[in-house]
Design a protein around this motif. Structure first.
Motif, PDB file in Angstrom:
ATOM      1  N   ASP A   1      33.288  43.646  42.526  1.00 23.79           N
ATOM      2  CA  ASP A   1      33.325  44.663  43.576  1.00 23.79           C
ATOM      3  C   ASP A   1      32.020  45.448  43.581  1.00 23.79           C
ATOM      4  O   ASP A   1      31.242  45.382  42.619  1.00 23.79           O
ATOM      5  CB  ASP A   1      34.510  45.618  43.361  1.00 23.79           C
ATOM      6  CG  ASP A   1      35.103  46.126  44.671  1.00 23.79           C
ATOM      7  OD1 ASP A   1      34.323  46.419  45.596  1.00 23.79           O
ATOM      8  OD2 ASP A   1      36.341  46.236  44.767  1.00 23.79           O
TER       9      ASP A   1
ATOM     10  N   ASN B   1      40.492  46.662  45.881  1.00 26.30           N
ATOM     11  CA  ASN B   1      40.949  47.695  44.955  1.00 26.30           C
ATOM     12  C   ASN B   1      42.472  47.626  44.925  1.00 26.30           C
ATOM     13  O   ASN B   1      43.174  48.437  45.530  1.00 26.30           O
ATOM     14  CB  ASN B   1      40.472  49.076  45.421  1.00 26.30           C
ATOM     15  CG  ASN B   1      40.830  50.172  44.439  1.00 26.30           C
ATOM     16  OD1 ASN B   1      41.369  49.915  43.366  1.00 26.30           O
ATOM     17  ND2 ASN B   1      40.541  51.409  44.806  1.00 26.30           N
TER      18      ASN B   1
ATOM     19  N   GLY C   1      36.606  41.917  45.670  1.00 26.87           N
ATOM     20  CA  GLY C   1      36.465  42.838  46.793  1.00 26.87           C
ATOM     21  C   GLY C   1      37.759  43.494  47.207  1.00 26.87           C
ATOM     22  O   GLY C   1      37.948  43.801  48.385  1.00 26.87           O
TER      23      GLY C   1
END
Length: 682
Positions: free
Chosen positions: A207, A181, A179
């Motif tokens: 994700d 980036n 979760g």
């Protein structure tokens, strides 16, 4: 004048002020007193000279033609951006006079500060401002918009914000970016992971969106939003079933592992697959990979906690390293945050003792729209700094209605005439971090930094500390707390006898060395700050607080029958609303997109490049369609908080709910539901 400022030419040490875990060491190049270039400092032990575009182009933001140079007074209607120049004396007199009148008529709680970490300097974010509003007796702000849910959940498991040292992750053999980036929001962790990959490490990304980090992974696992705790429980099920757990570690350093072993039997791969959208065989493969690879590190992302079940989600994932004993291996464990190692004396800095009425009301910043419209007694004045609630707060339609109130006396202190400042009665120009003295504490690596002024103040701009010292004088506050210098405040904050990791660090030492690493040792063998002093797989404290004592999966609130879950995440070139009004960064980011699965796009009659209307009962926005396989069916993802422009509906927070999370009263930006349709050409 500071020596760095006096020297018109040269290269000077600095630190990034942005709300980012990496907190990079910088080198600022000057010519004729003006910043000409910003580089990373190659001597910094963690960031090692590499910086992101946001910081590399920071000078363009500092010298932007739209930057505020002097105080302004509103002359038109709220929201029309009609202002005239006034002096600081007039601005301060206007504010103090209005507040004295409000205090006499409605009491100090009619006044509310609204701030967050637009500048991560501790003096700027939680120094003289906190002292001032405590002494004023203003309503208190519950600053829970970012990490509150996850921090509380992680604390129930691990006793505080403590993880592994990022520098040790060079030894990691399996990275799970869950979760986050990281390419856009924690680039140096990704850099370390790539170096470790050259030594045989694998990178797995879990994700809701195959973003830049997902595309760089050895294995990308798409998941339905808000189901991450179910996946973690499914992994636990297999670890116990396949005897991939470290029984010695569980017995020595955890509490409740036998209860957990029995509890997770219900989370079999088929059940978890139905919940998460992850194929059952992938759940088994991931669990075995995790159970058989050591050291392994889970980098727990920020976005996970922005769900209705966000606190329990983070609490659940935080249990995983204990099952395989990863905390005993260098490079093994998890990182949610590391701010516990750098905890300073917040009482000495913020001075809560100045608040005379201890029952002063608290207003949650995520509910600011609702509170501006219906708080009883009403909020009559708000002072906004380090934040831009018109854009960043959830359910922005409500927020704007509240800001439009003619009887709300609004003051904004910022570098720019933000969307919030457009509704202000008085706007004050803020100095940038490069113009201030401050100290910084990372929430990822283990270094504390000093920032000293590098350039002169821009125009008539002032720091937060300066503004609140001046307002304290106007309000007649005579306490020494409002006369303390920046250096004195930093020394007070660093005098923290309760934190063994920051021993004898002073302003002078920081000024000399520029950064100092906390005296960190591995968490194990050792004792945690939990009631049992162990990792709490079963938490009695949670049970007392009304939560399930064992990790569980709870579905998101079904707020409507609309077909899509909507996740408005961060983009690469902005940080929240910062940089969204700077042309350089807008040109780099190009245009706001909505990512949709190609099957959903076909059913909705949408193609790449179409303009789509995304809507729900709170409002609507218009974004450009990007159809493909980057998200699962039933999910829409967009990136970035784009500045408002005439004729464009691109403010995504008009769609986000202002409910509060299961723990910590945090925001649930990612738990809203929406519909989507093609915008027909007139």
């Amino acid at each position: 004048m500071h020596p760095y400022v006096e020297k018109k030419d040269g290269v000077f040490p600095s630190v990034c002020s942005l709300d980012c875990p990496d907190q990079c060491g910088l080198l600022v190049h000057k010519k004729n007193g003006r910043i000409t270039k910003i580089d990373g400092d190659p001597e910094h032990p963690v960031t090692k000279g590499s910086i992101c575009n946001k910081v590399r182009h920071m000078a363009e933001r500092i010298y932007d033609v739209k930057r505020l140079e002097y105080p302004l007074k509103r002359t038109g209607k709220k929201g029309e951006n009609q202002f005239e120049r006034i002096s600081w004396e007039e601005a301060l007199n206007t504010i103090s006079s209005k507040w004295k009148s409000l205090i006499e008529k409605d009491g100090p709680e009619s006044i509310l500060p609204y701030s967050f970490y637009g500048n991560m300097g501790n003096l700027s974010a939680e120094g003289m401002d906190r002292r001032f509003f405590n002494r004023l007796g203003a309503s208190r702000l519950d600053r829970t918009i970012c990490q509150a849910a996850g921090s509380e959940g992680y604390k129930y498991t691990m006793g505080g914000s403590f993880g592994i040292d990022p520098e040790d992750t060079i030894h990691t053999k399996l990275f799970i970016f869950w979760g986050i980036n990281a390419v856009s929001t924690n680039m140096h962790q990704m850099t370390i992971a790539q170096k470790a990959r050259k030594q045989g490490a694998k990178i797995v990304v879990i994700d809701v969106h195959k973003n830049q980090t997902g595309r760089m992974a050895d294995w990308f696992i798409p998941i339905l939003p808000g189901t991450d705790s179910a996946l973690a429980l499914g992994i636990m099920h297999i670890l116990f079933k396949e005897e991939l757990t470290d029984e010695g570690f569980l017995k020595e350093y955890t509490s409740g592992f036998e209860e957990l072993r029995e509890h997770v039997k219900q989370y079999d791969p088929h059940t978890v697959s139905e919940l998460t959208g992850v194929p059952a065989e992938d759940i088994v493969k991931l669990a075995k990979m995790y159970g058989e690879t050591s050291p392994s590190c889970i980098r727990i992302g920020n976005g996970l906690q922005h769900h209705d079940n966000g606190g329990m989600c983070i609490r659940t994932i935080a249990c995983l390293p204990a099952l395989t004993g990863q905390w005993m291996h260098k490079g093994g464990g998890a990182i949610k945050g590391n701010s516990g190692f750098l905890a300073f004396n917040t009482n000495a800095l913020q001075r809560p003792d100045l608040l005379r009425k201890k029952q002063t009301r608290t207003i949650n910043m995520n509910l600011i729209g609702e509170e501006l419209l219906s708080a009883d007694p009403p909020i009559q004045s708000m002072f906004v700094y380090g934040s831009n609630p018109a854009v960043v707060a959830p359910e922005s339609g409500k927020v704007k209605k509240g800001l439009m109130r003619e009887d709300l006396f609004l003051v904004v202190h910022d570098l720019f005439l933000t969307e919030t400042a457009a509704y202000a009665d008085i706007v004050l120009p803020a100095s940038s971090a490069f113009e201030n003295t401050d100290f910084y504490t990372s929430y990822w690596h283990h270094y504390i930094h000093m920032q000293e002024p590098v350039i002169e103040k821009f125009g008539e701009s002032k720091s937060n500390a300066e503004v609140f010292r001046l307002l304290a004088e106007k309000m007649g506050f005579t306490e020494q707390a409002f006369k303390d210098t920046d250096a004195e405040m930093i020394n007070q904050a660093l005098n923290n006898t309760h934190n063994p990791y920051l021993v004898n660090v002073t302003f002078d030492e920081l000024a000399e060395k520029k950064w100092i690493k906390a005296s960190v040792k591995p968490l194990f063998p050792g004792k945690l700050n939990t009631p049992s002093r162990k990792i709490e797989l079963y938490s009695g404290a949670m049970e007392k607080a009304g939560y399930q004592p064992l990790p569980v999966y709870t579905p998101l609130v079904k707020e409507s029958e609309l077909p899509f879950l909507f996740v408005p995440g961060p983009n690469h070139n902005y940080l929240n609303s910062t940089f969204s009004n700077n042309q350089k960064h807008v040109s780099l980011e190009k245009t706001p997109l909505v990512h949709i699965n190609k099957k959903d796009a076909e059913e909705a009659g949408l193609s790449d490049g179409d303009t789509a209307i995304i809507w729900n009962g709170r409002g609507e926005c218009e974004l450009t369609v990007a159809a493909g396989e980057n998200v699962l069916p039933g999910v829409l993802v967009t990136q970035g908080l784009w500045a408002e422009e005439p004729g464009k509906k691109q403010l995504v927070n008009v769609l986000t709910p202002d409910r509060l999370s299961d723990m910590g009263k945090g925001a649930v930006f990612f738990s809203g539901r929406v519909g989507i349709k093609k915008k027909e050409r007139p």
